[in-house]
Design a protein around this motif. Structure first.
Motif, PDB file in Angstrom:
ATOM      1  N   SER A   1      31.898  23.337  11.736  1.00 53.23           N
ATOM      2  CA  SER A   1      31.658  24.770  11.809  1.00 53.23           C
ATOM      3  C   SER A   1      30.172  25.098  11.799  1.00 53.23           C
ATOM      4  CB  SER A   1      32.352  25.474  10.640  1.00 53.23           C
ATOM      5  OG  SER A   1      31.835  25.029   9.402  1.00 53.23           O
ATOM      6  N   SER A   2      29.326  24.115  11.468  1.00 52.75           N
ATOM      7  CA  SER A   2      27.889  24.347  11.521  1.00 52.75           C
ATOM      8  C   SER A   2      27.396  24.501  12.940  1.00 52.75           C
ATOM      9  CB  SER A   2      27.147  23.196  10.840  1.00 52.75           C
ATOM     10  OG  SER A   2      27.405  21.971  11.499  1.00 52.75           O
ATOM     11  N   PHE A   3      28.225  24.126  13.939  1.00 53.13           N
ATOM     12  CA  PHE A   3      27.853  24.265  15.331  1.00 53.13           C
ATOM     13  C   PHE A   3      28.456  25.520  15.959  1.00 53.13           C
ATOM     14  CE2 PHE A   3      27.945  19.719  14.326  1.00 53.13           C
ATOM     15  CZ  PHE A   3      26.616  19.416  14.571  1.00 53.13           C
ATOM     16  N   ASP A   4      28.996  26.390  15.120  1.00 51.45           N
ATOM     17  CA  ASP A   4      29.530  27.670  15.584  1.00 51.45           C
ATOM     18  C   ASP A   4      28.432  28.720  15.460  1.00 51.45           C
ATOM     19  OD1 ASP A   4      30.980  29.847  16.322  1.00 51.45           O
ATOM     20  OD2 ASP A   4      32.308  29.858  14.581  1.00 51.45           O
ATOM     21  N   ASP A   5      27.951  29.215  16.602  1.00 50.47           N
ATOM     22  CA  ASP A   5      26.838  30.165  16.562  1.00 50.47           C
ATOM     23  C   ASP A   5      27.251  31.515  16.014  1.00 50.47           C
ATOM     24  OD1 ASP A   5      28.448  30.546  18.737  1.00 50.47           O
ATOM     25  OD2 ASP A   5      26.862  31.242  20.058  1.00 50.47           O
TER      26      ASP A   5
ATOM     27  N   PHE B   1      27.112  22.409  24.400  1.00 52.02           N
ATOM     28  CA  PHE B   1      27.145  21.996  25.806  1.00 52.02           C
ATOM     29  C   PHE B   1      26.821  23.156  26.739  1.00 52.02           C
ATOM     30  CE2 PHE B   1      29.565  21.221  29.759  1.00 52.02           C
ATOM     31  CZ  PHE B   1      28.933  20.062  30.174  1.00 52.02           C
ATOM     32  N   ALA B   2      27.206  24.371  26.362  1.00 57.37           N
ATOM     33  CA  ALA B   2      26.920  25.530  27.212  1.00 57.37           C
ATOM     34  C   ALA B   2      25.418  25.757  27.347  1.00 57.37           C
ATOM     35  CB  ALA B   2      27.592  26.775  26.637  1.00 57.37           C
TER      36      ALA B   2
ATOM     37  N   ILE C   1      27.345  14.874  39.437  1.00 58.07           N
ATOM     38  CA  ILE C   1      27.568  14.754  37.993  1.00 58.07           C
ATOM     39  C   ILE C   1      26.262  14.676  37.213  1.00 58.07           C
ATOM     40  CG2 ILE C   1      29.780  13.598  38.350  1.00 58.07           C
ATOM     41  CD1 ILE C   1      28.402  10.976  37.597  1.00 58.07           C
ATOM     42  N   ARG C   2      25.134  14.752  37.889  1.00 61.04           N
ATOM     43  CA  ARG C   2      23.856  14.652  37.183  1.00 61.04           C
ATOM     44  C   ARG C   2      23.654  15.748  36.145  1.00 61.04           C
ATOM     45  NH1 ARG C   2      19.594  12.914  42.002  1.00 61.04           N
ATOM     46  NH2 ARG C   2      20.212  10.701  42.085  1.00 61.04           N
ATOM     47  N   PRO C   3      23.928  17.020  36.466  1.00 54.08           N
ATOM     48  CA  PRO C   3      23.742  18.041  35.424  1.00 54.08           C
ATOM     49  C   PRO C   3      24.668  17.854  34.232  1.00 54.08           C
ATOM     50  CG  PRO C   3      24.847  18.975  37.335  1.00 54.08           C
ATOM     51  CD  PRO C   3      24.360  17.620  37.741  1.00 54.08           C
ATOM     52  N   ILE C   4      25.862  17.293  34.467  1.00 55.09           N
ATOM     53  CA  ILE C   4      26.795  17.052  33.361  1.00 55.09           C
ATOM     54  C   ILE C   4      26.273  15.944  32.452  1.00 55.09           C
ATOM     55  CG2 ILE C   4      29.154  16.412  32.765  1.00 55.09           C
ATOM     56  CD1 ILE C   4      30.077  17.601  35.379  1.00 55.09           C
ATOM     57  N   THR C   5      25.787  14.857  33.067  1.00 55.88           N
ATOM     58  CA  THR C   5      25.250  13.766  32.252  1.00 55.88           C
ATOM     59  C   THR C   5      24.007  14.205  31.490  1.00 55.88           C
ATOM     60  OG1 THR C   5      23.996  12.961  34.187  1.00 55.88           O
ATOM     61  CG2 THR C   5      26.176  12.022  33.798  1.00 55.88           C
ATOM     62  N   LEU C   6      23.176  15.033  32.117  1.00 51.82           N
ATOM     63  CA  LEU C   6      22.004  15.572  31.427  1.00 51.82           C
ATOM     64  C   LEU C   6      22.422  16.367  30.193  1.00 51.82           C
ATOM     65  CD1 LEU C   6      19.558  16.869  34.209  1.00 51.82           C
ATOM     66  CD2 LEU C   6      19.028  15.215  32.438  1.00 51.82           C
ATOM     67  N   SER C   7      23.392  17.242  30.386  1.00 50.10           N
ATOM     68  CA  SER C   7      23.811  18.137  29.311  1.00 50.10           C
ATOM     69  C   SER C   7      24.516  17.382  28.196  1.00 50.10           C
ATOM     70  CB  SER C   7      24.734  19.225  29.881  1.00 50.10           C
ATOM     71  OG  SER C   7      24.137  19.883  30.975  1.00 50.10           O
ATOM     72  N   VAL C   8      25.431  16.475  28.565  1.00 49.67           N
ATOM     73  CA  VAL C   8      26.189  15.736  27.559  1.00 49.67           C
ATOM     74  C   VAL C   8      25.263  14.836  26.751  1.00 49.67           C
ATOM     75  CG1 VAL C   8      27.966  13.983  27.241  1.00 49.67           C
ATOM     76  CG2 VAL C   8      28.344  15.846  28.843  1.00 49.67           C
TER      77      VAL C   8
ATOM     78  N   ALA D   1      25.216  15.623  22.871  1.00 53.76           N
ATOM     79  CA  ALA D   1      25.896  14.610  22.060  1.00 53.76           C
ATOM     80  C   ALA D   1      24.947  13.989  21.041  1.00 53.76           C
ATOM     81  CB  ALA D   1      26.477  13.526  22.965  1.00 53.76           C
ATOM     82  N   ASN D   2      23.720  13.695  21.440  1.00 55.33           N
ATOM     83  CA  ASN D   2      22.773  13.086  20.509  1.00 55.33           C
ATOM     84  C   ASN D   2      22.397  14.045  19.381  1.00 55.33           C
ATOM     85  OD1 ASN D   2      21.606  10.254  21.415  1.00 55.33           O
ATOM     86  ND2 ASN D   2      21.977  11.422  23.281  1.00 55.33           N
ATOM     87  N   ILE D   3      22.155  15.309  19.714  1.00 54.70           N
ATOM     88  CA  ILE D   3      21.795  16.281  18.686  1.00 54.70           C
ATOM     89  C   ILE D   3      22.979  16.545  17.753  1.00 54.70           C
ATOM     90  CG2 ILE D   3      20.994  18.626  18.264  1.00 54.70           C
ATOM     91  CD1 ILE D   3      18.900  16.771  19.448  1.00 54.70           C
TER      92      ILE D   3
END
Length: 232
Positions: free
Chosen positions: A7-11, A101-102, A154-161, A165-167
């Motif tokens: 829930s800490s990732f709920d803005d 991700f958004a 799929i480049r923008p998806i891999t960039l975003s994920v 994911a790391n953060i």
């Protein structure tokens, strides 16, 4: 009050002493001092702000992006923005936008799409020809074109994920360690508490480096994508 660790990732999650305003304050500070070299003399704050810009400028200068008007300024701004958001996510009660991700997709997709559209308008023949590797067997040409098209899409998806994911993973681990530390404050022994505090401090330093590295990787990949822009 947080329902669970995710829930800490709920803005929209309201918490006591929320410091969301800190993101706006720091963003305005960076914008107001981004080009302070024009009206302020050399100082430490100016050097700190110029360091990310010089790193990204040297990276863009070695790529084809240097021939794209304004690309170097955009990449420097993106690099500073990602560093700011990643580091502010380590502050307690501050929401990390790059953990969603958004947010990361809204950053990666426009940059990727702008390079694709610019290259297609500049030299569509070269863009279409780049979908087929040189010397490929004639029978595999349709499959290779589909594979190359899919890899580009799929480049923008891999960039975003990658960034989100790391953060997100780092914040979850920090939250888990903090939960065990706070719950066992009056239960665990002094040795166990000291070990948990040491792990928490070391992992926090590790996450500080991850925040800088992920901002650099995100900007680096977009810069590398600019090398595929047709030159003629």
């Amino acid at each position: 009050m947080l329902v669970d660790i995710f829930s800490s990732f709920d803005d929209h999650n309201s918490v006591f002493m929320s410091l969301y305003i800190l993101i706006w304050m720091m963003t305005l500070t960076i914008l107001s001092t981004f080009n302070m070299m024009f009206w302020a003399g050399p100082n430490r704050w100016n050097f700190v702000l110029n360091l990310p810009k010089s790193v990204m400028a040297s990276l863009v200068m070695r790529s084809f992006g240097v021939k794209l008007g304004g690309f170097i300024n955009i990449m420097c701004s993106l690099f500073l923005l990602l560093i700011l958001f990643n580091l502010l996510g380590l502050v307690p009660y501050v929401f990390s936008p790059t953990s969603h991700f958004a947010m990361t997709l809204s950053l990666g997709c426009p940059f990727w799409l702008s390079l694709i559209i610019s290259g297609s308008l500049h030299n569509p023949t070269s863009v279409i020809a780049s979908l087929l590797p040189a010397g490929a067997p004639a029978g595999l040409n349709p499959i290779l074109v589909l594979v190359e098209t899919a890899s580009i899409c799929i480049r923008p998806i891999t960039l975003s994920v990658r960034l989100a994911a790391n953060i997100t993973a780092g914040h979850i681990v920090l939250g888990l360690i903090g939960t065990y530390l706070s719950s066992g404050l009056f239960i665990y022994s002094v040795i166990a508490l000291s070990l948990l505090i040491f792990i928490q401090i070391m992992y926090f330093i590790f996450e500080f480096g991850i925040a800088l590295i992920q901002a650099y990787i995100f900007s680096l990949l977009i810069t590398l994508y600019s090398d595929e822009h047709p030159s003629q």
